[in-house]
Scaffold this active site. Structure first.
Site, PDB file in Angstrom:
ATOM      1  N   CYS A 299      -2.436  10.714  -5.453  1.00  0.00           N
ATOM      2  CA  CYS A 299      -2.933  11.764  -6.344  1.00  0.00           C
ATOM      3  C   CYS A 299      -4.458  11.784  -6.381  1.00  0.00           C
ATOM      4  O   CYS A 299      -5.051  12.542  -7.153  1.00  0.00           O
ATOM      5  CB  CYS A 299      -2.378  11.581  -7.758  1.00  0.00           C
ATOM      6  SG  CYS A 299      -2.826  10.005  -8.520  1.00  0.00           S
TER       7      CYS A 299
ATOM      8  N   GLU B 254      -2.657  16.580  -4.307  1.00  0.00           N
ATOM      9  CA  GLU B 254      -1.762  15.481  -3.942  1.00  0.00           C
ATOM     10  C   GLU B 254      -1.703  15.458  -2.418  1.00  0.00           C
ATOM     11  O   GLU B 254      -1.708  16.510  -1.772  1.00  0.00           O
ATOM     12  CB  GLU B 254      -0.373  15.738  -4.525  1.00  0.00           C
ATOM     13  CG  GLU B 254       0.470  14.511  -4.725  1.00  0.00           C
ATOM     14  CD  GLU B 254       0.373  13.947  -6.136  1.00  0.00           C
ATOM     15  OE1 GLU B 254       1.055  12.951  -6.412  1.00  0.00           O
ATOM     16  OE2 GLU B 254      -0.375  14.514  -6.960  1.00  0.00           O
TER      17      GLU B 254
END
Length: 381
Positions: free
Chosen positions: A319, A353
């Protein structure tokens, strides 16, 4: 999260993210990233709003990062799911009309699913009791929602404290219990892309998978179909409870879940320390060929980095591309990046992401699979 919303500029924003990811991965000779787009609106399945009172009347409010004094008053949020938008104003009007629901209400949190379920949490600066229960039950029935009340030291659950999600991954539907307050991927459509990509690049394996940071089992379930066995680890007690529920809900029988941090897993696998939580689990009986990691924003700690270097393949979901690049700076000594992807979980923000598959230098996935199938306990797919 921010409040920018610019569907007309979406393609340009996504291209800028792709270029940024390519720049970060360029030192590691990574291939072109596969790019998975998001719906341009109504993609976010959860949202929380502070209430801002003007002349005694509450309004949904959002704030620019770092500024909690100048609210942006809203009635709809285009990035939030259609279900959230449908509920926002009827819910607020009901709370304004009934002091049992509206008095000292300061925050409203929404958790919805692709299947249409909605769980709403009302947060108060006052105690709530059975009188609140009666008013809230009527509201929940009226709006067809699940409802929770929170005040200092109290949590009142009227029906259940979770929603039930269904995600489609490469032709199979997986069912997930997603708990109020627990971590879930906010963009359900992109989450399905992430799960499908991870399952596809994992391939069919006759050996075992070690998974760190498994959360509620989001990736665990689809990946379980690609390996003989899975040892999944997670530290959060609430996430472990949800993961165990999700394993049972989907009748998955080849996953063992252990509540350990990544540092503790490293200590256990390297023989530095024994854990009572591992009693009855024969670590030596596992044949780990792949390790899957989905770490927090800080990335992998040094000890975990050393641990994952020992595996033939590393499947890494990140992330934070900056910490991914920092980790790859070390992993690149022993492994090469063979697949990578960009998942646009957070349109209209700089967040993204990403995923990479690394293979140990000199490692051949095809020959390893064939060799594993010949080993005792190997399971060709």
């Amino acid at each position: 999260m921010g409040t920018a919303f610019d569907p007309a500029g979406y393609d340009q924003q996504l291209e800028e993210k792709r270029q940024r990811l390519m720049s970060l991965l360029q030192p590691f000779a990574a291939p072109e990233p596969e790019v998975f787009t998001s719906p341009r609106e109504h993609f976010r399945l959860r949202a929380e709003f502070r209430l801002w009172y003007e002349q005694g009347q509450p309004h949904y409010a959002m704030f620019e990062p770092g500024d909690n004094r100048r609210p942006i008053l809203i009635e709809q949020l285009p990035i939030a799911s259609k279900r959230i938008n449908e509920l926002m104003m009827p819910l607020l009007e009901a709370c304004k009309a009934d002091p049992l629901l509206g008095r000292k209400l300061f925050q409203i949190e929404f958790l919805t699913t692709l299947t249409g379920e909605a769980l709403v949490t009302l947060c108060y600066h006052r105690p709530i009791d059975e009188e609140w229960d009666a008013a809230a039950t009527a509201l929940a029935q009226q709006l067809d929602i699940l409802l929770i009340g929170r005040s200092r030291g109290r949590k009142r659950v009227l029906q259940r404290d979770h929603v039930l999600e269904a995600l489609s991954v490469n032709g199979r539907t997986w069912h997930y219990q997603q708990t109020e307050g627990g971590f879930t991927q906010p963009n359900g459509q992109v989450n399905q892309h992430m799960l499908a990509w991870a399952q596809e690049v994992a391939g069919d394996n006759a050996d075992d998978l070690l998974e760190l940071y498994c959360g509620n089992g989001n990736f665990t379930l689809p990946l379980s179909t690609r390996f003989r066995r899975v040892l999944a680890t997670e530290l959060s007690k609430s996430s472990v409870r949800s993961a165990l529920e999700n394993i049972a809900l989907n009748q998955v029988d080849n996953v063992t879940l252990v509540r350990l941090s990544s540092e503790e897993v490293t200590q256990a696998l390297t023989g530095v320390r024994e854990f009572r939580r591992l009693q009855g689990i024969d670590l030596s009986g596992y044949d780990f060929g792949t390790v899957f990691v989905d770490p927090p924003r800080a990335g992998l700690d040094p000890a975990t980095l050393e641990l994952v270097k020992g595996y033939q393949r590393i499947l890494y979901i990140s992330c934070n591309p900056q910490t991914l690049a920092a980790n790859l700076d070390e992993l690149h000594e022993t492994h090469r990046v063979v697949r990578c992807a960009l998942f646009d979980q957070f349109p209209y923000t700089h967040h993204m992401e990403s995923g990479v598959l690394l293979e140990r230098r000199g490692f051949s996935a095809a020959s390893s699979t064939a060799a594993a199938a010949r080993r005792p306990g190997g399971r060709p797919e």
